[in-house]
Design a protein around this motif. Structure first.
Motif, PDB file in Angstrom:
ATOM      1  N   SER A  15       0.823  -1.198   0.000  1.00  0.00           N
ATOM      2  CA  SER A  15       0.000   0.000   0.000  1.00  0.00           C
ATOM      3  C   SER A  15       0.866   1.261   0.000  1.00  0.00           C
ATOM      4  O   SER A  15       1.898   1.326   0.655  1.00  0.00           O
ATOM      5  CB  SER A  15      -0.905  -0.004   1.229  1.00  0.00           C
ATOM      6  OG  SER A  15      -1.672   1.173   1.299  1.00  0.00           O
ATOM      7  N   GLY A  69      -2.650   0.515   6.070  1.00  0.00           N
ATOM      8  CA  GLY A  69      -2.898   0.316   4.641  1.00  0.00           C
ATOM      9  C   GLY A  69      -3.967   1.281   4.169  1.00  0.00           C
ATOM     10  O   GLY A  69      -4.197   2.323   4.790  1.00  0.00           O
ATOM     11  N   GLY A  96      -2.951   4.330   2.083  1.00  0.00           N
ATOM     12  CA  GLY A  96      -3.562   4.029   0.786  1.00  0.00           C
ATOM     13  C   GLY A  96      -3.714   5.265  -0.075  1.00  0.00           C
ATOM     14  O   GLY A  96      -3.007   6.265   0.111  1.00  0.00           O
TER      15      GLY A  96
END
Length: 342
Positions: A15, A69, A96
């Motif tokens: 990520s 993430g 992310g």
């Protein structure tokens, strides 16, 4: 130390250009400094890797589970914890592309060290979680209608490189293909039975990086913000988008149903398939029942204002703002062209 708290870090190594993988040791050191006996789990390509590990760690008695993430990883960790009777606290380290949930909780994005330090402030919030048909969970939004197709059709490489900018470009491309569908939506305040092109059930106020689609959404009131778009006319949808970008002025528009509800059921009134999008991923087909689980999981959150130097993705915010301004100008030109045609 017999009573030492235990924390489990569940991180997605791919990520955010692998930023978490480069910072795992630093994050573990920070958590250890806050009194947690900390260990890490690196997610794998195996389906539901993060979900299964979160469930295992929770049942093993861990006091804190940290999801590192994007929104997808956070969703999986929540899905592993949410069904349990005894649920540990959660923290998130957003790495992310869109990070809607992090925006809502005011957590630094793209900076794992600053996000981990937030845990040391010991500020928590009991967050609402969405439940779809008794077996699927979501943390931000459930959606249906023509434009939800865009999250399935944006290539994963573009998502990684450009985040929501890729979604936005695809959404503009799909606008001419928006169609109405006859749908029945039962909610706390009654029933909507009519034509709709888009349906949103939002938990937070951040949808795709924009905080004006559901501007008054509360994180802990047990209510979804249900938004039903009642037009498929291209000019009218473009106008609604411009109102969104002007600070949420769409909420009182007659083409919009804007409703607060704890529970709802979406039932198509035609034979055409209606796919449901949960936090950006396919979550099954309607008919479907959505329920808001009030104060279901306690999250570490930043209830104070975050200083500018903690926001590593400030350039992303500026890019989104620039696109919004550009789109608003284009809408004005578009509406001017429509008026001339009349």
């Amino acid at each position: 130390m017999a009573n030492q708290k235990r924390a489990r870090l569940i991180y997605n190594p791919t990520s955010g250009q692998e930023i978490m993988k480069k910072n795992v040791a630093k994050v573990l050191d920070i958590l250890e400094g806050y009194g947690f006996e900390t260990s890490a789990f690196r997610t794998t390509p195996t389906p539901h890797s993060a979900r299964d590990e979160a469930s295992r760690a929770a049942q093993a008695g861990f006091d804190l589970i940290i999801a590192a993430g994007g929104d997808g990883t956070i969703n999986e960790v929540v899905s592993g914890i949410a069904p349990l009777a005894k649920r540990p606290k959660m923290a998130i380290i957003p790495t992310g592309t869109t990070n809607d949930f992090a925006r809502a909780l005011k957590i630094p994005r793209g900076n794992p060290v600053e996000a981990a330090k937030l845990i040391g402030k010991n500020q928590t919030l009991k967050m609402d979680i969405g439940l779809a048909d008794q077996d699927k969970y979501f943390i931000n939004i459930a959606a249906a209608g023509s434009l939800t197709e865009l999250t399935y059709s944006v290539p994963s490489q573009l998502k990684t490189m450009f985040g929501y900018l890729a979604y936005l470009a695809k959404g503009v491309e799909l606008l001419p293909r928006v169609r109405n569908a006859h749908v029945k939506i039962t909610h706390d305040n009654g029933v909507f039975d009519g034509q709709a092109s888009m349906i949103f059930a939002a938990i937070t106020n951040s949808v795709g990086g924009f905080e004006t689609i559901a501007p008054d959404a509360k994180l802990d009131d047990g209510k979804f913000t249900l938004i039903i778009v009642k037009t498929a006319n291209l000019f009218e949808i473009v106008h609604l988008i411009s109102l969104v970008l002007q600070g949420g002025k769409h909420v009182d528009h007659p083409w919009i149903e804007y409703i607060k509800t704890n529970e709802m059921r979406i039932e198509p009134q035609t034979d055409k398939r209606m796919m449901i999008n949960l936090d950006g991923e396919y979550g099954g087909d309607a008919p479907i029942t959505l329920k808001n689980l009030k104060n279901h999981i306690t999250f570490y959150a930043n209830t104070d204002e975050i200083s500018d130097d903690a926001m590593m993705l400030e350039t992303e915010d500026l890019a989104l703002e620039a696109i919004a301004q550009k789109f608003t100008h284009e809408v004005e030109d578009f509406e001017g062209l429509e008026n001339r045609d009349e």
